[in-house]
Design a protein around this motif. Structure first.
Motif, PDB file in Angstrom:
ATOM      1  N   ALA A 114     -21.349  13.816   2.712  1.00  0.00           N
ATOM      2  CA  ALA A 114     -20.298  13.773   3.743  1.00  0.00           C
ATOM      3  C   ALA A 114     -19.107  12.943   3.279  1.00  0.00           C
ATOM      4  O   ALA A 114     -17.956  13.393   3.347  1.00  0.00           O
ATOM      5  CB  ALA A 114     -20.864  13.214   5.047  1.00  0.00           C
ATOM      6  N   TYR A 115     -19.378  11.730   2.783  1.00  0.00           N
ATOM      7  CA  TYR A 115     -18.243  10.899   2.393  1.00  0.00           C
ATOM      8  C   TYR A 115     -17.561  11.433   1.143  1.00  0.00           C
ATOM      9  O   TYR A 115     -16.348  11.305   0.990  1.00  0.00           O
ATOM     10  CB  TYR A 115     -18.641   9.423   2.270  1.00  0.00           C
ATOM     11  N   GLN A 116     -18.313  12.056   0.253  1.00  0.00           N
ATOM     12  CA  GLN A 116     -17.696  12.598  -0.950  1.00  0.00           C
ATOM     13  C   GLN A 116     -16.841  13.833  -0.643  1.00  0.00           C
ATOM     14  O   GLN A 116     -15.729  13.952  -1.146  1.00  0.00           O
ATOM     15  CB  GLN A 116     -18.755  12.941  -2.006  1.00  0.00           C
ATOM     16  N   VAL A 117     -17.339  14.729   0.179  1.00  0.00           N
ATOM     17  CA  VAL A 117     -16.581  15.937   0.496  1.00  0.00           C
ATOM     18  C   VAL A 117     -15.344  15.591   1.320  1.00  0.00           C
ATOM     19  O   VAL A 117     -14.218  15.966   0.977  1.00  0.00           O
ATOM     20  CB  VAL A 117     -17.464  16.980   1.214  1.00  0.00           C
ATOM     21  N   VAL A 118     -15.533  14.848   2.409  1.00  0.00           N
ATOM     22  CA  VAL A 118     -14.396  14.469   3.252  1.00  0.00           C
ATOM     23  C   VAL A 118     -13.436  13.571   2.467  1.00  0.00           C
ATOM     24  O   VAL A 118     -12.213  13.749   2.512  1.00  0.00           O
ATOM     25  CB  VAL A 118     -14.871  13.777   4.550  1.00  0.00           C
ATOM     26  N   GLY A 119     -13.991  12.623   1.723  1.00  0.00           N
ATOM     27  CA  GLY A 119     -13.162  11.725   0.921  1.00  0.00           C
ATOM     28  C   GLY A 119     -12.381  12.453  -0.152  1.00  0.00           C
ATOM     29  O   GLY A 119     -11.225  12.111  -0.432  1.00  0.00           O
ATOM     30  N   THR A 120     -12.994  13.455  -0.760  1.00  0.00           N
ATOM     31  CA  THR A 120     -12.289  14.242  -1.776  1.00  0.00           C
ATOM     32  C   THR A 120     -11.121  14.997  -1.154  1.00  0.00           C
ATOM     33  O   THR A 120     -10.034  15.059  -1.740  1.00  0.00           O
ATOM     34  CB  THR A 120     -13.264  15.217  -2.473  1.00  0.00           C
ATOM     35  N   LEU A 121     -11.318  15.564   0.015  1.00  0.00           N
ATOM     36  CA  LEU A 121     -10.225  16.267   0.697  1.00  0.00           C
ATOM     37  C   LEU A 121      -9.090  15.307   1.054  1.00  0.00           C
ATOM     38  O   LEU A 121      -7.908  15.639   0.874  1.00  0.00           O
ATOM     39  CB  LEU A 121     -10.752  16.971   1.952  1.00  0.00           C
ATOM     40  N   ILE A 122      -9.443  14.120   1.517  1.00  0.00           N
ATOM     41  CA  ILE A 122      -8.421  13.113   1.839  1.00  0.00           C
ATOM     42  C   ILE A 122      -7.699  12.681   0.567  1.00  0.00           C
ATOM     43  O   ILE A 122      -6.465  12.581   0.532  1.00  0.00           O
ATOM     44  CB  ILE A 122      -9.046  11.898   2.558  1.00  0.00           C
ATOM     45  N   GLU A 123      -8.473  12.436  -0.493  1.00  0.00           N
ATOM     46  CA  GLU A 123      -7.865  12.031  -1.765  1.00  0.00           C
ATOM     47  C   GLU A 123      -6.939  13.120  -2.301  1.00  0.00           C
ATOM     48  O   GLU A 123      -5.854  12.835  -2.810  1.00  0.00           O
ATOM     49  CB  GLU A 123      -8.958  11.706  -2.788  1.00  0.00           C
ATOM     50  N   TRP A 124      -7.336  14.366  -2.185  1.00  0.00           N
ATOM     51  CA  TRP A 124      -6.510  15.485  -2.622  1.00  0.00           C
ATOM     52  C   TRP A 124      -5.194  15.505  -1.852  1.00  0.00           C
ATOM     53  O   TRP A 124      -4.121  15.683  -2.415  1.00  0.00           O
ATOM     54  CB  TRP A 124      -7.266  16.789  -2.440  1.00  0.00           C
ATOM     55  N   ALA A 125      -5.272  15.248  -0.540  1.00  0.00           N
ATOM     56  CA  ALA A 125      -4.054  15.199   0.280  1.00  0.00           C
ATOM     57  C   ALA A 125      -3.159  14.026  -0.131  1.00  0.00           C
ATOM     58  O   ALA A 125      -1.930  14.141  -0.131  1.00  0.00           O
ATOM     59  CB  ALA A 125      -4.417  15.086   1.753  1.00  0.00           C
ATOM     60  N   ILE A 126      -3.771  12.917  -0.513  1.00  0.00           N
ATOM     61  CA  ILE A 126      -3.000  11.725  -0.889  1.00  0.00           C
ATOM     62  C   ILE A 126      -2.355  11.895  -2.266  1.00  0.00           C
ATOM     63  O   ILE A 126      -1.158  11.652  -2.427  1.00  0.00           O
ATOM     64  CB  ILE A 126      -3.888  10.460  -0.866  1.00  0.00           C
ATOM     65  N   PRO A 137      -5.526   3.539  -1.504  1.00  0.00           N
ATOM     66  CA  PRO A 137      -5.602   4.346  -0.270  1.00  0.00           C
ATOM     67  C   PRO A 137      -6.741   5.367  -0.292  1.00  0.00           C
ATOM     68  O   PRO A 137      -7.484   5.484   0.692  1.00  0.00           O
ATOM     69  CB  PRO A 137      -4.236   5.036  -0.203  1.00  0.00           C
ATOM     70  N   ALA A 138      -6.910   6.061  -1.388  1.00  0.00           N
ATOM     71  CA  ALA A 138      -7.988   7.051  -1.482  1.00  0.00           C
ATOM     72  C   ALA A 138      -9.353   6.377  -1.456  1.00  0.00           C
ATOM     73  O   ALA A 138     -10.284   6.842  -0.781  1.00  0.00           O
ATOM     74  CB  ALA A 138      -7.827   7.885  -2.750  1.00  0.00           C
ATOM     75  N   MET A 139      -9.486   5.261  -2.167  1.00  0.00           N
ATOM     76  CA  MET A 139     -10.765   4.560  -2.200  1.00  0.00           C
ATOM     77  C   MET A 139     -11.102   3.970  -0.833  1.00  0.00           C
ATOM     78  O   MET A 139     -12.248   4.016  -0.392  1.00  0.00           O
ATOM     79  CB  MET A 139     -10.747   3.465  -3.256  1.00  0.00           C
ATOM     80  N   LEU A 140     -10.114   3.429  -0.154  1.00  0.00           N
ATOM     81  CA  LEU A 140     -10.337   2.903   1.192  1.00  0.00           C
ATOM     82  C   LEU A 140     -10.743   4.017   2.151  1.00  0.00           C
ATOM     83  O   LEU A 140     -11.632   3.828   2.994  1.00  0.00           O
ATOM     84  CB  LEU A 140      -9.088   2.176   1.703  1.00  0.00           C
ATOM     85  N   ALA A 141     -10.105   5.173   2.030  1.00  0.00           N
ATOM     86  CA  ALA A 141     -10.458   6.303   2.888  1.00  0.00           C
ATOM     87  C   ALA A 141     -11.912   6.713   2.667  1.00  0.00           C
ATOM     88  O   ALA A 141     -12.671   6.897   3.630  1.00  0.00           O
ATOM     89  CB  ALA A 141      -9.525   7.481   2.626  1.00  0.00           C
ATOM     90  N   LYS A 142     -12.319   6.830   1.407  1.00  0.00           N
ATOM     91  CA  LYS A 142     -13.707   7.194   1.109  1.00  0.00           C
ATOM     92  C   LYS A 142     -14.676   6.128   1.626  1.00  0.00           C
ATOM     93  O   LYS A 142     -15.728   6.448   2.172  1.00  0.00           O
ATOM     94  CB  LYS A 142     -13.910   7.391  -0.395  1.00  0.00           C
TER      95      LYS A 142
END
Length: 169
Positions: free
Chosen positions: A122-134, A88-93
Motif C-alpha cells: 500500500a505505501y509503496q504503490v500509493v507513495g510511488t504515485l505521489i512521488e511520480w506526481a512530485i 517531500p516524496a520520502m515524507l509522503a511515503k
C-alpha cells in the motif's frame, strides 16, 4: 495456551507516545547509517521506513506519524540524507506507511505476514504515485520497485520478527 498480542493506539496526550516515537526515530537514524556503509545500501534496503512500520503497527498511527515525519527531517539535517530535494516524496511515503500500518493493526488486531505485505504494498504503490506526481519522472518514482525489493522484504519479514518479539509487551 493462546498467545496474546498487545497492539496499542496511543494518543498525543500520552507521554508514552513521545517516548516510543523517540525510540523509533533513533532506530530510523541508526539503521540508515549502517545501511549507507554499503554501496546503494539506502535505496536497496529502504532502512528509514523500518521503524516507522514497527512503531505504527505496534503503537498506532500517531506514534507512526511522529516517527514518519521526524525521522527523515532529522536524518536530512544531521547527515544530508535524504537530500532535501527528495524529502517531500520520502515524507509522503513515510506518512502513507504510518497510516497504512496503523490501520492494518487496528483492523486485524494480529501480526501476520499478509497484513505486513499489504502495508508495504500500500505505501509503496500509493507513495510511488505521489512521488511520480512530485518528481514528474516515472523511472525515478519506481526506484523502490527496481532496486528496493530487499528492503521491502526486510520490512515484511524483519518487521514481523521484531513485532512478534515485542508482541506481549
Amino acid at each position: 495456551m493462546e498467545s496474546t498480542t498487545k497492539l496499542y493506539s496511543l494518543n498525543y496526550t500520552s507521554a508514552n507516545t513521545y517516548l516510543f516515537a523517540l525510540l523509533f526515530i533513533v532506530g530510523n537514524i541508526a539503521l540508515p547509517q549502517l545501511c549507507h556503509l554499503v554501496h546503494l545500501g539506502g535505496p536497496t534496503m529502504l532502512p528509514i521506513y523500518f521503524f516507522t512500520l514497527v512503531g505504527a503497527y505496534k503503537y498506532g498511527f500517531k506514534v507512526g506519524l511522529l516517527t514518519a515525519i521526524l525521522s527523515p527531517l532529522i536524518n536530512s539535517a544531521l547527515f544530508g540524507m535524504p537530500a532535501v530535494a527528495v524529502l517531500p516524496a520520502m515524507l509522503a511515503k513515510s506518512v502513507v506507511l504510518a497510516v497504512a500500518a496503523g490501520y492494518m493493526a487496528n483492523r486485524f488486531r494480529r501480526i501476520t505476514i499478509p497484513a505486513l505485505l499489504g502495508v508495504v504494498l500500500a505505501y509503496q504503490v500509493v507513495g510511488t504515485l505521489i512521488e511520480w506526481a512530485i518528481v514528474g519522472n516515472f523511472y525515478l518514482a519506481v526506484q523502490d520497485f527496481r532496486i528496493g525489493v530487499p528492503g521491502m522484504l526486510l520490512q515484511i519479514f524483519g518487521g514481523y520478527a521484531l513485532l512478534k518479539a515485542i508482541a506481549k509487551k
